[in-house]
Design an enzyme around this catalytic site. Structure first.
Site, PDB file in Angstrom:
ATOM      1  N   ARG A  52       0.833  -1.193   0.000  1.00 18.23           N
ATOM      2  CA  ARG A  52       0.000   0.000   0.000  1.00 18.23           C
ATOM      3  C   ARG A  52       0.877   1.256   0.000  1.00 18.23           C
ATOM      4  O   ARG A  52       0.494   2.281  -0.509  1.00 18.23           O
ATOM      5  CB  ARG A  52      -0.981   0.022   1.176  1.00 18.23           C
ATOM      6  CG  ARG A  52      -2.034   1.109   0.954  1.00 18.23           C
ATOM      7  CD  ARG A  52      -3.031   1.346   2.086  1.00 18.23           C
ATOM      8  NE  ARG A  52      -3.493   0.173   2.739  1.00 18.23           N
ATOM      9  CZ  ARG A  52      -3.260  -0.066   4.035  1.00 18.23           C
ATOM     10  NH1 ARG A  52      -2.594   0.812   4.762  1.00 18.23           N
ATOM     11  NH2 ARG A  52      -3.708  -1.170   4.585  1.00 18.23           N
ATOM     12  N   TYR A 104     -10.068  24.295 -13.158  1.00 16.21           N
ATOM     13  CA  TYR A 104     -10.561  22.969 -13.536  1.00 16.21           C
ATOM     14  C   TYR A 104     -11.836  22.668 -12.747  1.00 16.21           C
ATOM     15  O   TYR A 104     -11.814  22.677 -11.512  1.00 16.21           O
ATOM     16  CB  TYR A 104      -9.459  21.943 -13.242  1.00 16.21           C
ATOM     17  CG  TYR A 104      -9.835  20.522 -13.554  1.00 16.21           C
ATOM     18  CD1 TYR A 104      -9.962  20.086 -14.869  1.00 16.21           C
ATOM     19  CD2 TYR A 104     -10.053  19.605 -12.542  1.00 16.21           C
ATOM     20  CE1 TYR A 104     -10.308  18.776 -15.152  1.00 16.21           C
ATOM     21  CE2 TYR A 104     -10.392  18.294 -12.815  1.00 16.21           C
ATOM     22  CZ  TYR A 104     -10.525  17.889 -14.128  1.00 16.21           C
ATOM     23  OH  TYR A 104     -10.862  16.596 -14.400  1.00 16.21           O
ATOM     24  N   ASP A 177      -1.397  24.030  -8.710  1.00 19.41           N
ATOM     25  CA  ASP A 177      -1.677  23.008  -9.715  1.00 19.41           C
ATOM     26  C   ASP A 177      -0.996  23.463 -10.999  1.00 19.41           C
ATOM     27  O   ASP A 177      -1.437  24.395 -11.668  1.00 19.41           O
ATOM     28  CB  ASP A 177      -3.194  22.857  -9.898  1.00 19.41           C
ATOM     29  CG  ASP A 177      -3.563  21.791 -10.948  1.00 19.41           C
ATOM     30  OD1 ASP A 177      -2.687  21.434 -11.751  1.00 19.41           O
ATOM     31  OD2 ASP A 177      -4.728  21.343 -10.955  1.00 19.41           O
TER      32      ASP A 177
HETATM   33  C1  PLP Z   1      -7.256  16.813 -15.239  1.00 16.43           C
HETATM   34  C2  PLP Z   1      -6.926  17.842 -14.251  1.00 16.43           C
HETATM   35  C3  PLP Z   1      -7.054  17.596 -12.871  1.00 16.43           C
HETATM   36  C4  PLP Z   1      -7.596  16.285 -12.336  1.00 16.43           C
HETATM   37  O1  PLP Z   1      -6.757  15.207 -12.618  1.00 16.43           O
HETATM   38  P1  PLP Z   1      -7.285  13.680 -12.810  1.00 16.43           P
HETATM   39  O2  PLP Z   1      -6.034  12.939 -13.073  1.00 16.43           O
HETATM   40  O3  PLP Z   1      -8.260  13.697 -13.953  1.00 16.43           O
HETATM   41  O4  PLP Z   1      -7.945  13.304 -11.531  1.00 16.43           O
HETATM   42  C5  PLP Z   1      -6.684  18.602 -12.006  1.00 16.43           C
HETATM   43  N1  PLP Z   1      -6.221  19.790 -12.448  1.00 16.43           N
HETATM   44  C6  PLP Z   1      -6.100  20.066 -13.757  1.00 16.43           C
HETATM   45  C7  PLP Z   1      -5.572  21.393 -14.192  1.00 16.43           C
HETATM   46  C8  PLP Z   1      -6.443  19.105 -14.702  1.00 16.43           C
HETATM   47  O5  PLP Z   1      -6.330  19.394 -16.014  1.00 16.43           O
END
Ligand code: PLP
Length: 378
Positions: A52, A104, A177
Site C-alpha cells: 500500500r 478545472y 496546480d
Molecule cells: C485533469 C486535471 C485535474 C484532475 O486530474 P485527474 O487525473 O483527472 O484526476 C486537475 N487539475 C487540472 C488542471 C487538470 O487538467
C-alpha cells in the site's frame, strides 16, 4: 546519475539506473503486494513491508518527479483529484481555503462539496488579479491557498511570487496546480510555493493511457508528513504498472513539451488572425493580459492548452468542433494527440461561454493542425 543534470537528462534516463539484478537499462516492475521476512522475522528489504505504501517502481517515479520540480519529496496518487483531495484533507474542520476561481471544474466542484461537509470556508477569487488575492488574504486567515497555472480552461496567469508573499504573510500553505505548465515550463517551488501538484494523467504521462496525480513538496515538514501518513493509512496509492508507464512517458516529456509549445504558439497566432474567431486565450500571445507574468515564470514555451471563442452562437461552435478531422472530440489535455472540447456541453452552469472551444495541442505537424482548423472554421 550525477547531481545537477539538466531536466532533459533527468527525464531521458527516468528511473534508468541500471537494474543490477538483470543488467536492464530500464527499471523492472515489481507487482508484489507483500514482502517476505527471514526466519528471524527480519524483512529481506527493510524499506518494503506491504505494497500500500512500499513499491520500488513508484519510488523511482516519485524521485524523478521530485527532481524535475526541484522538490524535497514527491508522492504519487492514483489520480490528480486524489492528490488534490489529499492536500485539502489537511485543512482542519472549520478552517479556511482561498481557491482560484474559474479553474478545472472537477477541482472546484469537489472542494465546494468537501468544504461544506467539513464546515470549511472557501473563498473563490480571481488570483490572476494580484490585488484581489492580497485583499482575500488580508480578510481571511486561510490555512491553504490553491491556484492553477495557467488556469484550465481560461488560461489565466497567477503571479506565483506574489501569491507566495500573500500566502506566507498569513501563514497559509500555497499549493500550485501546475498541470498545464508541466515541470519543464514553470518551477513554482523555486519561486517559494510550498507544494506543486500535477495531474500526471496529462502531459507528464502524455499518451492518454494512465491516470495519476502527484504532489511535490519544497520541504518535508509536518504538513507533508500528515499527507504521507494519510496516503498510507487511507490507501490512495498508484499501482506499480501505472508508475512504470509514467517513468516511460517522462523519458520523452521535454521533447513532447517543446513540440507541443511550438505547435500551440503557431495555432494561437493562426486563430488570432482568423475572422471567425472572436477571442483567443493563450499566454504566449502578447495581447494576453497575463503575458508579462507568464514570460517571467515560464521558460521554454507557454504550454499546450488554449481556448478560443467562435464567432456566432453555441451551434456554430459545435459545428466547428464537429467539422474537425484531426482533433479528437474528447475531454482531457496534454496527450501527444490534439483534442478539442466544447466545455459548455460539460459544465453549462459555470459561466463558461457557449462559443468557447478548448484545445489541447499535441505533437502532430503544426501545418496539418492549422489546415484542419482552417477548414472547420471555414
Ligand atoms: C485533469 C486535471 C485535474 C484532475 O486530474 P485527474 O487525473 O483527472 O484526476 C486537475 N487539475 C487540472 C488542471 C487538470 O487538467
Amino acid at each position: 546519475m550525477p547531481k545537477d543534470v539538466k531536466p532533459a537528462t533527468l527525464a531521458a534516463q527516468a528511473g534508468g539506473a541500471i537494474d543490477t539484478q538483470s543488467g536492464g537499462v530500464v527499471p523492472p516492475i515489481q507487482p508484489a503486494t507483500t514482502y517476505a521476512r527471514d526466519r528471524d522475522y527480519q524483512l529481506l528489504n527493510a524499506d518494503n513491508v506491504y505494497a500500500r505504501d512500499h513499491n520500488d517502481t513508484t519510488r523511482l517515479a516519485e524521485s524523478v518527479l521530485a527532481g524535475l520540480e526541484q522538490g524535497a519529496a514527491a508522492l504519487l496518487f492514483p489520480t490528480g483529484m486524489a492528490a488534490i483531495a489529499a492536500v485539502f484533507r489537511t485543512i482542519p474542520t472549520g478552517g479556511c481555503a482561498i481557491v482560484q476561481s474559474g479553474i478545472y471544474w472537477g477541482t472546484t466542484k469537489w472542494i465546494r462539496d468537501f468544504a461544506a461537509r467539513r464546515a470549511i470556508t472557501v473563498i473563490e477569487v480571481d488570483t490572476s488579479n494580484a490585488e484581489a488575492l492580497e485583499l482575500a488574504c488580508r480578510d481571511h486567515p486561510a490555512n491553504l491557498v490553491f491556484v492553477e497555472i495557467p488556469s484550465n480552461p481560461w488560461l489565466k496567469v497567477t503571479d506565483i511570487a506574489a501569491a507566495v508573499r500573500c500566502s506566507h504573510d498569513i501563514g497559509a500553505t500555497l499549493v500550485v496546480d501546475s498541470t498545464a505548465a508541466t515541470p519543464l515550463l514553470s518551477q513554482p517551488l523555486a519561486l517559494g510555493a510550498d507544494i506543486v501538484m500535477h495531474s500526471t494523467t496529462k502531459a507528464i504521462n502524455g499518451h492518454s493511457d494512465v491516470l495519476g496525480g502527484v504532489l511535490v513538496t519544497r520541504a518535508e515538514n509536518a504538513l507533508w508528513q500528515e499527507i504521507a501518513t494519510d496516503r498510507h493509512d487511507a490507501g490512495a496509492t498508484i499501482g506499480p504498472f501505472e508508475s512504470w508507464l509514467l517513468l516511460r512517458g517522462m523519458r520523452t516529456l521535454p521533447l513532447r513539451v517543446e513540440r507541443m509549445c511550438e505547435n500551440a504558439m503557431k495555432v494561437a497566432r493562426f486563430l488570432q488572425g482568423h475572422p471567425k474567431v472572436t477571442d483567443v486565450y493563450y499566454p504566449g500571445l502578447e495581447s494576453h493580459p497575463g503575458h508579462d507574468i507568464a514570460k517571467q515564470q515560464m521558460a521554454g514555451g507557454y504550454g499546450f492548452l488554449l481556448s478560443f471563442l467562435v464567432a456566432g452562437d453555441q451551434q456554430d461552435a459545435l459545428r466547428v468542433a464537429g467539422a474537425l478531422n484531426l482533433f479528437h472530440r474528447a475531454t482531457s489535455i496534454g496527450g501527444v494527440e490534439s483534442l478539442v472540447e466544447h466545455r459548455y456541453t460539460i459544465e453549462p452552469h459555470t459561466g463558461i461561454p457557449e462559443t468557447l472551444l478548448r484545445i489541447s495541442i499535441g505533437i502532430e505537424d503544426a501545418d496539418d493542425l492549422i489546415a484542419d482548423l482552417a477548414q472547420a472554421l471555414g
